[in-house]
Design a protein around this motif. Sequence first.
Motif, PDB file in Angstrom:
ATOM      1  N   ILE A 261       0.791  -1.282  -0.080  1.00  0.00           N
ATOM      2  CA  ILE A 261       0.138  -0.095  -0.058  1.00  0.00           C
ATOM      3  C   ILE A 261       0.810   1.207  -0.191  1.00  0.00           C
ATOM      4  CG2 ILE A 261      -2.139  -1.160   1.203  1.00  0.00           C
ATOM      5  CD1 ILE A 261      -1.088   0.144   3.758  1.00  0.00           C
ATOM      6  N   ASN A 325       1.803  -4.000   3.155  1.00  0.00           N
ATOM      7  CA  ASN A 325       0.767  -3.779   3.879  1.00  0.00           C
ATOM      8  C   ASN A 325       0.506  -4.998   5.103  1.00  0.00           C
ATOM      9  OD1 ASN A 325      -2.177  -3.287   4.617  1.00  0.00           O
ATOM     10  ND2 ASN A 325      -2.872  -4.340   2.681  1.00  0.00           N
ATOM     11  N   TYR A 328      -1.849  -7.663   5.084  1.00  0.00           N
ATOM     12  CA  TYR A 328      -2.026  -8.564   3.843  1.00  0.00           C
ATOM     13  C   TYR A 328      -1.937 -10.113   4.544  1.00  0.00           C
ATOM     14  CZ  TYR A 328      -0.079 -11.340   0.256  1.00  0.00           C
ATOM     15  OH  TYR A 328      -0.055 -12.511  -0.907  1.00  0.00           O
TER      16      TYR A 328
END
Length: 539
Positions: A261, A325, A328
């Motif tokens: 991200i 992230n 994740y």
Amino acid sequence: MGEGKRVSLLPLYVVFAVIACASLQLCASDSIFYESFDDDFEGRWIVSEKEDYKGVWKHAKSDGHEDHGLLVSEKARKYAIVKELDEAVSLKDGTAVLQFETRLQNGLECGGAYLKYLRPQDATWKSKEFDNESPYSIMFGPDKCGSTNKVHFIVKHKNPKSGEYIEHHLKYPPSVPSDKLSHVYTAILKPDHEVRILIDGEEKKKANFLSSEDFEPPFIPAKTIPDPDDKKPEDWDERPKIPDPNAVKPDDWDEDAPMEIEDEEAVKPEGWLDDEPEEIDDPEASKPEDWDDEEDGEWEAPKIDNPKCEIAPGCGEWKKPLKRNPAYKGKWHAPLIDNPNYKGIWKPQQIPNPDYFELDHPDIEPVAAIGIEIWTMQDGILFDNILITSDEKTAESYRETTWKPKFEVEKEKQKAEDAAAGFDVPSGFQKKVFDLLYKIADISFLNAYKPKLLDLIEKGEKQPNLTIGILVSIVIVFLTIIFKIIFGGKKPVKITRQTNNSTVAETSNDQGSSREKEEENEEEDTNAPPRKRSTRREN
């Protein structure tokens, strides 16, 4: 040593050989066959008249010596020549030693330099018809091409049950010395079924004819074999682990969360040049005088790096960098558990081998002739001092008097050339490195790679111009294999975007001959279309 030659004209090391033979009383009494090639081979050795064998043999001096040998004089040819013995030599009773010298004066990239010890032929066979179909008892000597790099030791043995002759290859033979010096190859066959392979008098391989671990296929077949009619049951489960059928994906497991991200906390570096492109037109470039806009298209100046960007943090549109992230988790999979129905890896049941037989000792056929039948891309291969004897000391005496003096001269010359070229590694440091590599190769979990590792070490040791770079390369190969075993998998391929003519670099495990590679390159060059002038710069 030939008749009519005066001793004063003989090379000094040949004189030493004569003195050694006389003093030790070995040469005359224990040499079953010896060929020094001091005299011309014509009339004594028979060149094959078969159509395939166009290579020309020559009686020539070894480079830098007065000593003569049998020379492969042309590249990319098949060669065949044979010498019939006055009496066949038995290889079954007592010790038998096969020895010869060879020197790859122009190196060896693809070709053979081995001898064939022929068994008695049928009554209609003629020496001038010698070819690769002529039956042999033993094939021995160096061979190198592509992935092949070994000193062959092959025995053609008659199966006592079927009557067929089977080729039995020595497993994990030593590699070929990769230099242009004289080397002597020795095979010692002992009455206790042992065979030893020596290179330059140093033992490189020891094996037992009756051991299933030393020859492929083994001389003695296995007592049992898998039943060809046995079939795996349909319900046989070979999975040691299975997904847990009771496992459930957690409610908070988001399979759609991206791996990376934007880093929201990132700030554009001060001094970033938003309006400056990373590349600009080369101000020094000019349109060629012969450029035709209608034929070649609109001319554009080549691009160069923007010099303003070199002193700035960056140029162009700034974007926040990505970071991993924390949410994740990827695709959910049920954890593995032991398979309650696991039965192991299925194997067919063993049944008695109908082709099995007992063998007290190998029944190796006698040697009735010695032949050289090779194909090679190199010229300059010199054969010399072919010996068959029943005594190891005799073979050692010949090595000391006919081979070693030449080798020492060549080695000193090579050492001087290497020193002049700046190729020099301290011998003490070199020895320590190779001793360490041999110890690493003996680590148990590297057993599957051990033959290749040993070949690599031996090849490195034989390098006449050994440098730190070569040592480092060998160490890197070792580390690569170890990391591959420990971590597994392959490294991702890095694709580099190139300007103008985009090319794709490929690597291949196909180890074709040098001749094949040259033909491929020539074909590519011949068939390549003319290069078209670029109309626009490609990014």
